[in-house]
Design a protein around this motif. Structure first.
Motif, PDB file in Angstrom:
ATOM      1  N   MET A 395       0.767  -1.392  -0.247  1.00 23.02           N
ATOM      2  CA  MET A 395       0.066  -0.046  -0.097  1.00 23.02           C
ATOM      3  C   MET A 395       0.873   1.346  -0.116  1.00 23.02           C
ATOM      4  O   MET A 395       0.617   2.331  -0.829  1.00 23.02           O
ATOM      5  N   LEU A 396       1.878   1.245   0.828  1.00 23.06           N
ATOM      6  CA  LEU A 396       2.720   2.528   1.049  1.00 23.06           C
ATOM      7  C   LEU A 396       3.597   2.633  -0.388  1.00 23.06           C
ATOM      8  O   LEU A 396       3.874   3.718  -1.071  1.00 23.06           O
ATOM      9  N   GLY A 397       3.980   1.497  -0.919  1.00 25.36           N
ATOM     10  CA  GLY A 397       4.803   1.361  -2.128  1.00 25.36           C
ATOM     11  C   GLY A 397       3.906   2.110  -3.440  1.00 25.36           C
ATOM     12  O   GLY A 397       4.283   2.784  -4.177  1.00 25.36           O
ATOM     13  N   MET A 398       2.637   1.520  -3.405  1.00 25.30           N
ATOM     14  CA  MET A 398       1.637   2.230  -4.289  1.00 25.30           C
ATOM     15  C   MET A 398       1.379   3.701  -4.171  1.00 25.30           C
ATOM     16  O   MET A 398       1.348   4.289  -5.030  1.00 25.30           O
ATOM     17  N   GLY A 399       1.353   4.049  -3.003  1.00 27.66           N
ATOM     18  CA  GLY A 399       1.318   5.328  -2.540  1.00 27.66           C
ATOM     19  C   GLY A 399       2.134   6.281  -3.289  1.00 27.66           C
ATOM     20  O   GLY A 399       1.771   7.501  -3.748  1.00 27.66           O
ATOM     21  N   TYR A 400       3.364   6.008  -2.839  1.00 29.47           N
ATOM     22  CA  TYR A 400       4.573   6.853  -3.273  1.00 29.47           C
ATOM     23  C   TYR A 400       4.551   6.738  -4.853  1.00 29.47           C
ATOM     24  O   TYR A 400       5.006   7.528  -5.689  1.00 29.47           O
ATOM     25  N   GLY A 401       4.139   5.581  -5.357  1.00 32.71           N
ATOM     26  CA  GLY A 401       4.128   5.325  -7.008  1.00 32.71           C
ATOM     27  C   GLY A 401       3.249   6.038  -7.587  1.00 32.71           C
ATOM     28  O   GLY A 401       3.509   6.779  -8.777  1.00 32.71           O
ATOM     29  N   ILE A 402       2.117   6.187  -7.167  1.00 32.85           N
ATOM     30  CA  ILE A 402       0.806   7.181  -7.655  1.00 32.85           C
ATOM     31  C   ILE A 402       1.242   8.509  -7.617  1.00 32.85           C
ATOM     32  O   ILE A 402       1.212   9.608  -8.499  1.00 32.85           O
TER      33      ILE A 402
END
Length: 505
Positions: A395-402
């Motif tokens: 979730m955090l990885g997708m957060g900074y990815g988006i």
């Protein structure tokens, strides 16, 4: 309390809970003092630039918005960071082998001594004279994993329900240590402290910690359920092995250089002391950890891999999934850090660098404070499962990815927050899952190999950055979208297994 514990407790000045807490805090101090300090390199590099190091390389400069940039000087410091960070990731496997085959005492002392020597060299280095910066940063990076990996066996002194939090605290100390280089950079620039004295003090402190660790830490790792009791002062303590508490059987005495096993009808006590008259016995990591608990841990797929043969562990589905998870996330993280300035400059516009330094400073300061997520990730692992921990990491990885692909400069503050939390959570779940699934017999090698391969794969950062800069005009959106896409399978191929009947987040 049985007779074994009662005998041990009668010889000590504080109870088991206090004793293990003191040892754990000492481990945190060691780790915070140096283990991940190389990740704060940006701040110390800026300070060294401003006091004139490698200024002789600046035959020409580019000035934008009142800020002077020297390409050759920047390139030299980039090389120093590459040397230091590469040494850190490459040395994981070396320290892992030392930890597995010799034990935590040697691994910890080797790492601390290595970093201490690096700081001694750093204190005497000067770009116009003795240029020892490459060797210094290589040693500082290479010693960190030895200190860091040698501490995770301390979690065995705590009950199962809080071990995830304890391991997260150790990762937090590793992450927070990156704040020391910004602090030393401030001393050099803001206070105008003597550079040699600043680094000499740090080097001497690390050497003292290494000497203390040589007395404090055991040759063999603490086993699951062991209890420790401090005896009079910190450098001597008694260990009540878990096997003697459970079985309460008589065992023959055995003497080694660092361990004295005293046996009686109702007592089996091993004492780690600073002095011994015996000779060193054989160190067998499989025997060392043979009594580790085989209880099923939530979020791990099987308990049959605990302390299994190394090749069997490496070929297992669990390790391959963990390996893939680590490599993908480490690649994404390194690409973000390695191209952060270029991406900020592109969003800000050419010829305007007034905000670049602000965002760079924010990244430098906020990354260590990802340790604030320790209570959260610790509770997720302990209360729910490691599987939930991996999902939270995604979730955090997708957060900074988006947020990273949003072409709005101000949104990048959110990406900095996400990446800071993500790094802490990533390493917390990697360490916790590796130790819980595979045990500690091959823990160092398995984790070290994973980090080494992840570092090699991260060399893709340079060609990806080159494509963005030269072919796409500095626009990283396509590369960022690819990085976001390659993590999508991790939602399905997630390490661990969702425990049946557990509450959802």
């Amino acid at each position: 309390m049985d007779s074994t514990e009662a005998t041990a407790a009668s010889r000590t000045w504080c109870n088991f809970e206090t004793s293990r807490t003191i040892l754990f805090i000492f481990g945190l101090i060691q780790s915070f003092s140096c283990s991940g300090i190389i990740f704060g390199f940006t701040a110390i590099a800026s300070a060294l630039k401003n006091i004139g190091q490698y200024s002789s390389l600046c035959s020409s400069t580019n000035s934008t918005s009142g800020t002077v940039h020297c390409a050759n000087q920047d390139l030299r410091f980039s090389l120093l960071y590459t040397i230091g960070s590469s040494a850190l990731f490459a040395s994981f496997i070396c320290h892992g082998i030392i930890l597995d085959r010799i034990g935590p005492k040697i691994a910890s002392c080797t790492g601390l001594t290595c970093i201490s020597i690096g700081f001694y060299i750093l204190s005497f280095s000067d770009s116009n004279g003795f240029d020892g910066y490459p060797e210094a940063f290589a040693l500082i990076g290479a010693g960190g994993p030895g200190v860091h990996l040698s501490l995770f066996h301390l979690a065995n002194l705590f009950r199962e329900g809080i071990r995830g939090t304890m391991k997260s605290c150790l990762v937090g100390a590793f992450v927070m240590s990156a704040i020391l280089f910004p602090l030393e950079g401030w001393l050099l620039e803001g206070v105008h402290a003597n550079r040699e004295y600043v680094f000499l003090v740090h080097a001497s402190w690390l050497m003292l910690l290494a000497l203390a660790g040589a007395f404090v830490w055991p040759i063999k790792r603490f086993q699951d359920g062991d209890k420790v009791y401090l005896r009079g002062f910190l450098l001597r303590y008694t260990i009540v092995p878990h096997s003697s508490i459970v079985e309460n059987v008589e065992m023959p005495p055995q003497v080694t250089e660092d361990v004295v096993l005293e046996a009686s009808k109702s007592e089996v006590i091993s004492e780690y002391t600073s002095k011994s008259d015996g000779t060193q016995g054989d160190i067998d990591t499989q025997t060392d950890l043979g009594t580790e608990s085989n209880a099923r841990i939530p979020g791990t797929a099987s308990n049959s891999l605990v302390n299994a043969p190394l090749l069997r562990q490496m070929r297992s589905k669990e390790y391959l999934l963990l390996f893939s998870f680590a490599c993908i996330h480490v690649l994404r993280f390194n690409l973000y850090i390695g191209t952060f300035i270029q991406q900020i400059q592109y969003l800000e516009g050419k010829g305007n660098s007034s905000q670049t330094n602000v965002y760079t400073l924010a990244l430098t300061l906020l990354l260590p404070f990802g340790a604030l997520s320790i209570p959260l990730i610790g509770r997720i692992i302990d209360r729910y499962s490691l599987w939930h921990g991996f999902i939270f990491c995604n979730m955090l990885g997708m957060g900074y990815g988006i947020t990273n692909v949003v072409p709005v400069l101000q949104v990048q503050f959110l990406s900095i927050i996400f990446i800071s939390l993500h790094r802490m959570v990533l390493f917390a779940v990697l360490y916790s899952y590796t130790s819980a699934t595979f045990g500690y017999a091959n823990f160092g090698f398995l984790f070290g190999l994973m980090q080494l391969v992840a570092a090699v794969i991260s060399l893709l950062v340079y060609p990806l950055a080159s494509i963005s800069d030269n072919q796409l005009g500095g626009n990283y959106m396509c590369v960022d979208l690819v990085m976001l896409a390659i993590m999508m399978p991790l939602w399905y191929f997630c390490p661990g297994q969702r425990p049946q009947g557990t509450a959802s987040l």
